[in-house]
Design an enzyme around this catalytic site. Structure first.
Site, PDB file in Angstrom:
ATOM      1  N   ILE A  31      10.749   6.823  -4.178  1.00 17.46           N
ATOM      2  CA  ILE A  31      11.324   5.473  -4.133  1.00 17.46           C
ATOM      3  C   ILE A  31      11.962   5.149  -5.481  1.00 17.46           C
ATOM      4  O   ILE A  31      13.036   4.546  -5.552  1.00 17.46           O
ATOM      5  CB  ILE A  31      10.254   4.422  -3.737  1.00 17.46           C
ATOM      6  CG1 ILE A  31       9.773   4.692  -2.308  1.00 17.46           C
ATOM      7  CG2 ILE A  31      10.796   3.005  -3.847  1.00 17.46           C
ATOM      8  CD1 ILE A  31       8.613   3.827  -1.859  1.00 17.46           C
ATOM      9  N   GLY A  32      11.301   5.585  -6.553  1.00 18.90           N
ATOM     10  CA  GLY A  32      11.859   5.369  -7.890  1.00 18.90           C
ATOM     11  C   GLY A  32      13.271   5.941  -7.989  1.00 18.90           C
ATOM     12  O   GLY A  32      14.196   5.270  -8.477  1.00 18.90           O
ATOM     13  N   ARG A  40      -3.139   8.313  -0.433  1.00 15.89           N
ATOM     14  CA  ARG A  40      -4.390   8.731   0.195  1.00 15.89           C
ATOM     15  C   ARG A  40      -4.372  10.241   0.387  1.00 15.89           C
ATOM     16  O   ARG A  40      -3.481  10.775   1.035  1.00 15.89           O
ATOM     17  CB  ARG A  40      -4.549   8.052   1.550  1.00 15.89           C
ATOM     18  CG  ARG A  40      -5.955   8.228   2.126  1.00 15.89           C
ATOM     19  CD  ARG A  40      -6.005   7.703   3.544  1.00 15.89           C
ATOM     20  NE  ARG A  40      -6.034   6.245   3.575  1.00 15.89           N
ATOM     21  CZ  ARG A  40      -7.091   5.527   3.972  1.00 15.89           C
ATOM     22  NH1 ARG A  40      -8.194   6.119   4.357  1.00 15.89           N
ATOM     23  NH2 ARG A  40      -7.040   4.223   3.991  1.00 15.89           N
ATOM     24  N   VAL A  94       4.899  -2.510  -5.070  1.00 17.70           N
ATOM     25  CA  VAL A  94       5.325  -1.743  -3.894  1.00 17.70           C
ATOM     26  C   VAL A  94       4.227  -0.742  -3.511  1.00 17.70           C
ATOM     27  O   VAL A  94       3.970  -0.500  -2.341  1.00 17.70           O
ATOM     28  CB  VAL A  94       6.654  -1.007  -4.192  1.00 17.70           C
ATOM     29  CG1 VAL A  94       7.070  -0.118  -3.029  1.00 17.70           C
ATOM     30  CG2 VAL A  94       7.757  -2.013  -4.524  1.00 17.70           C
ATOM     31  N   ASN A 138       1.041   1.195  -2.467  1.00 21.03           N
ATOM     32  CA  ASN A 138      -0.002   0.800  -1.505  1.00 21.03           C
ATOM     33  C   ASN A 138      -1.406   1.102  -1.984  1.00 21.03           C
ATOM     34  O   ASN A 138      -1.595   2.051  -2.736  1.00 21.03           O
ATOM     35  CB  ASN A 138       0.251   1.527  -0.178  1.00 21.03           C
ATOM     36  CG  ASN A 138       1.341   0.840   0.600  1.00 21.03           C
ATOM     37  OD1 ASN A 138       1.372  -0.388   0.651  1.00 21.03           O
ATOM     38  ND2 ASN A 138       2.228   1.621   1.204  1.00 21.03           N
ATOM     39  N   ASP A 175       9.024  -4.588   5.970  1.00 29.34           N
ATOM     40  CA  ASP A 175       8.540  -4.919   7.311  1.00 29.34           C
ATOM     41  C   ASP A 175       9.447  -5.975   7.954  1.00 29.34           C
ATOM     42  O   ASP A 175       9.792  -5.895   9.128  1.00 29.34           O
ATOM     43  CB  ASP A 175       7.096  -5.430   7.235  1.00 29.34           C
ATOM     44  CG  ASP A 175       6.202  -4.445   6.484  1.00 29.34           C
ATOM     45  OD1 ASP A 175       6.087  -3.308   6.948  1.00 29.34           O
ATOM     46  OD2 ASP A 175       5.647  -4.811   5.435  1.00 29.34           O
ATOM     47  N   HIS A 206       0.272  -5.850   4.275  1.00 27.87           N
ATOM     48  CA  HIS A 206       1.258  -4.774   4.512  1.00 27.87           C
ATOM     49  C   HIS A 206       0.477  -3.565   5.037  1.00 27.87           C
ATOM     50  O   HIS A 206       0.129  -2.656   4.288  1.00 27.87           O
ATOM     51  CB  HIS A 206       2.007  -4.435   3.226  1.00 27.87           C
ATOM     52  CG  HIS A 206       2.813  -3.174   3.360  1.00 27.87           C
ATOM     53  ND1 HIS A 206       3.921  -3.091   4.162  1.00 27.87           N
ATOM     54  CD2 HIS A 206       2.654  -1.951   2.831  1.00 27.87           C
ATOM     55  CE1 HIS A 206       4.398  -1.864   4.120  1.00 27.87           C
ATOM     56  NE2 HIS A 206       3.653  -1.146   3.316  1.00 27.87           N
TER      57      HIS A 206
HETATM   58  P1  NAX Z   1       5.880   9.387  -4.626  1.00 28.36           P
HETATM   59  O1  NAX Z   1       4.589  10.101  -4.502  1.00 28.36           O
HETATM   60  O2  NAX Z   1       7.163  10.099  -4.358  1.00 28.36           O
HETATM   61  O3  NAX Z   1       6.004   8.768  -6.079  1.00 28.36           O
HETATM   62  C1  NAX Z   1       4.954   8.104  -6.703  1.00 28.36           C
HETATM   63  C2  NAX Z   1       5.128   8.304  -8.191  1.00 28.36           C
HETATM   64  O4  NAX Z   1       4.206   7.462  -8.841  1.00 28.36           O
HETATM   65  C3  NAX Z   1       4.840   9.738  -8.651  1.00 28.36           C
HETATM   66  O5  NAX Z   1       5.937  10.217  -9.409  1.00 28.36           O
HETATM   67  C4  NAX Z   1       3.579   9.598  -9.495  1.00 28.36           C
HETATM   68  O6  NAX Z   1       3.549  10.511 -10.579  1.00 28.36           O
HETATM   69  C5  NAX Z   1       3.725   8.154  -9.972  1.00 28.36           C
HETATM   70  N1  NAX Z   1       2.483   7.529 -10.411  1.00 28.36           N
HETATM   71  C6  NAX Z   1       1.232   7.701  -9.914  1.00 28.36           C
HETATM   72  N2  NAX Z   1       0.354   7.000 -10.650  1.00 28.36           N
HETATM   73  C7  NAX Z   1       1.053   6.348 -11.600  1.00 28.36           C
HETATM   74  C8  NAX Z   1       0.682   5.499 -12.672  1.00 28.36           C
HETATM   75  N3  NAX Z   1      -0.592   5.178 -12.907  1.00 28.36           N
HETATM   76  N4  NAX Z   1       1.671   5.028 -13.467  1.00 28.36           N
HETATM   77  C9  NAX Z   1       2.935   5.381 -13.269  1.00 28.36           C
HETATM   78  N5  NAX Z   1       3.354   6.203 -12.280  1.00 28.36           N
HETATM   79  C10 NAX Z   1       2.409   6.680 -11.473  1.00 28.36           C
HETATM   80  O7  NAX Z   1       5.741   8.094  -3.684  1.00 28.36           O
HETATM   81  P2  NAX Z   1       6.888   7.142  -3.128  1.00 28.36           P
HETATM   82  O8  NAX Z   1       7.386   7.659  -1.831  1.00 28.36           O
HETATM   83  O9  NAX Z   1       7.867   6.861  -4.201  1.00 28.36           O
HETATM   84  O10 NAX Z   1       6.020   5.830  -2.778  1.00 28.36           O
HETATM   85  C11 NAX Z   1       5.475   5.040  -3.798  1.00 28.36           C
HETATM   86  C12 NAX Z   1       4.501   4.013  -3.231  1.00 28.36           C
HETATM   87  O11 NAX Z   1       5.172   3.109  -2.368  1.00 28.36           O
HETATM   88  C13 NAX Z   1       3.365   4.614  -2.383  1.00 28.36           C
HETATM   89  O12 NAX Z   1       2.148   3.981  -2.733  1.00 28.36           O
HETATM   90  C14 NAX Z   1       3.761   4.201  -0.961  1.00 28.36           C
HETATM   91  O13 NAX Z   1       2.629   4.106  -0.104  1.00 28.36           O
HETATM   92  C15 NAX Z   1       4.378   2.858  -1.229  1.00 28.36           C
HETATM   93  N6  NAX Z   1       5.217   2.272  -0.181  1.00 28.36           N
HETATM   94  C16 NAX Z   1       5.167   0.946  -0.013  1.00 28.36           C
HETATM   95  C17 NAX Z   1       5.968   0.279   0.887  1.00 28.36           C
HETATM   96  C18 NAX Z   1       5.912  -1.198   1.044  1.00 28.36           C
HETATM   97  O14 NAX Z   1       6.620  -1.708   1.905  1.00 28.36           O
HETATM   98  N7  NAX Z   1       5.113  -1.940   0.262  1.00 28.36           N
HETATM   99  C19 NAX Z   1       6.887   1.037   1.778  1.00 28.36           C
HETATM  100  C20 NAX Z   1       7.208   2.401   1.267  1.00 28.36           C
HETATM  101  C21 NAX Z   1       6.068   3.128   0.623  1.00 28.36           C
HETATM  102  O15 NAX Z   1       5.264   3.681   1.632  1.00 28.36           O
END
Ligand code: NAX
Length: 329
Positions: A14-15, A90, A127, A129, A157, A185
Site C-alpha cells: 500500500i505504501g 496475522r 490503515v 489492521n 469499505d 473495519h
Molecule cells: P505489506 O505487508 O505489503 O506492507 C506492510 C509494511 O509495513 C512492510 O513493509 C513492513 O516492513 C512494514 N512494517 C511492519 N511493522 C512496521 C513498523 N512497526 N513500523 C513501520 N513499518 C512497519 O502490507 P500492505 O498490503 O501494504 O498492508 C498494510 C496494512 O494495511 C495491513 O495491516 C493490512 O491489513 C491493512 N489494510 C487495511 C485496510 C483498511 O481498509 N483499513 C485495507 C487494506 C489493507 O488490508
C-alpha cells in the site's frame, strides 16, 4: 506551503501505491509541496529506499524532500500528517490475542513517538489492521494529542459499498451518496443504505424497482459482498487490496484536510453518539469541517441497523477489553 507527511510501512504494497499519488498532488492539491518521511522496520528499509529512488526519478515538482528511516523519532519529526500503514499481519497459527498484542507493540510506541515529535495539530490516519483498535492504542499513548486527531480508515469499505450500489442500479458511482459504514473495519461492519441517495433521491425505492426483496438482498447479498470484499480480492487476485486501499486512504485524508460537503465514513472516537461506548474508535457517518471530523447525529436507525451496529460495536468492545487485559491501554 509545505506539509510533512510520515508514512509507516512505506516499503510495503500500500505504501508503494500511496507514495506516488501523494507526490503527484492527489492528496493535498497542486499548490501544496510535500516532505515525505518513510518509516520502516529494518527488514523493510531496502524496499522503502528503492521507493525513494523511484520518487526521485518521478521528478515531482511538489516533492521537496524524502527521508527513509527506521527511527520513529526521526520519522515523526515535525510531521503534520501521519499515515500508519505498517502493521503486523496475522501469521499462520496466530490467535487474535497474538495479533492484537503484536500490533499493540507497534502502535503504542508510535503513538508516543508522534506525541513527542510531530507538529502541533498533527492528524493521524491508521490503515494497518486491526485498524480501529490500533487507532485506539496509538491515541491512548499520544499524551497531549486529542483523540479526535486520530482516525481509522473505513473509506475503502464505503467506496466498495457505493460501487456495488452503482453497479446494481446501473448508474455512475458519483451519483451515489450517503452510504456510511458503521462499526469495526472487519466482517461485522455495517454498510448502511437506509439514508443513501442516487442523484439526490432515496436509494431504497430505486432498488425496489430492480431487486425483488430489498431487505433480503441487503442481508444476503449486499452487506456480505461489501464486508467480505477484501477476501474476494485476495481470492481473485492472489493478493490483498492495494491500489484501492491507497486510493481510499487518499480520499480519507484529503477530505479530512479539505472538508466534505456531504457524509463520508471514518473510524473516529466516540463520545457516546448512537449509544457507542465513549472512547471506542468506531466507524460513523461523518463530515469533515475545518479540519475536524464531525459525526452526523440524529439519524434514525431501524431495528435491523441497530442490531448490526450493536454486534459490530460488541466486537470493538471485545478488542478493547483484550488489549486492556494485555496491558496495552
Ligand atoms: P505489506 O505487508 O505489503 O506492507 C506492510 C509494511 O509495513 C512492510 O513493509 C513492513 O516492513 C512494514 N512494517 C511492519 N511493522 C512496521 C513498523 N512497526 N513500523 C513501520 N513499518 C512497519 O502490507 P500492505 O498490503 O501494504 O498492508 C498494510 C496494512 O494495511 C495491513 O495491516 C493490512 O491489513 C491493512 N489494510 C487495511 C485496510 C483498511 O481498509 N483499513 C485495507 C487494506 C489493507 O488490508
Amino acid at each position: 506551503m509545505t506539509t510533512t507527511i510520515t508514512l509507516t510501512g512505506a516499503g510495503g504494497q500500500i505504501g508503494y501505491a500511496l507514495l506516488f499519488r501523494i507526490a503527484a498532488g492527489d492528496l493535498l492539491g497542486p499548490d501544496e509541496k510535500v516532505r515525505l518521511r518513510l518509516l520502516e522496520i529494518p527488514r523493510g528499509l531496502a524496499a522503502a529506499e528503492g521507493a525513494a529512488l523511484e520518487l526521485q526519478d518521478g521528478a515531482f515538482d511538489l516533492l521537496e524532500h524524502v527521508e527513509v528511516t527506521d527511527d520513529a523519532a526521526v520519522g515523526f519529526d515535525g510531521c503534520d500528517l501521519a499515515l500508519l500503514v505498517g502493521a503486523r499481519p496475522r501469521g499462520p497459527g496466530m490467535e487474535r490475542g497474538d495479533l492484537l498484542a503484536a500490533n499493540g507493540g507497534i502502535f503504542g510506541p508510535q503513538g508516543r513517538a508522534i506525541a513527542e515529535n510531530a507538529a502541533r495539530g498533527v492528524r493521524v490516519t491508521v490503515v494497518g489492521n486491526p485498524a480501529n483498535t490500533n487507532t485506539l492504542i496509538a491515541a491512548a499513548h499520544a499524551d497531549g494529542i486529542p483523540a479526535e486527531r486520530f482516525s481509522a480508515l473505513t473509506r475503502l469499505d464505503e467506496n466498495r459499498a457505493r460501487a456495488q450500489l452503482a453497479q446494481t442500479l446501473g448508474v455512475p458511482v458519483g451519483t451515489i451518496a450517503r452510504v456510511p459504514i458503521w462499526g469495526n473495519h472487519s466482517a461485522t461492519q455495517f454498510p448502511d443504505v437506509s439514508h443513501a441517495t442516487v442523484a439526490g433521491l432515496p436509494v431504497v425505492p430505486a432498488l425496489e424497482k430492480i431487486v425483488d426483496d430489498v431487505p433480503t438482498w441487503l442481508d444476503e447479498t449486499f452487506v456480505p459482498r461489501v464486508a467480505k470484499r477484501g477476501a474476494e480480492i485476495i481470492q481473485v487476485r492472489g493478493s490483498s487490496s492495494v491500489a484501492s486501499a491507497a486510493n481510499a486512504t487518499i480520499d480519507h485524508v484529503r477530505d479530512w484536510v479539505a472538508g466534505t460537503e456531504d457524509w463520508t465514513s471514518a473510524g473516529v472516537v466516540s463520545h457516546g453518539e448512537y449509544g457507542v461506548p465513549e472512547g471506542l474508535i468506531c466507524s460513523f457517518p461523518v463530515r469533515a469541517i475545518d479540519g475536524e471530523w464531525r459525526i452526523v447525529e440524529g439519524l434514525e436507525l431501524d431495528d435491523r441497523a441497530r442490531a448490526r451496529i450493536d454486534a459490530s460495536v460488541a466486537e470493538l468492545v471485545e478488542e478493547r477489553d483484550a488489549v486492556r487485559a494485555l496491558g496495552l491501554l
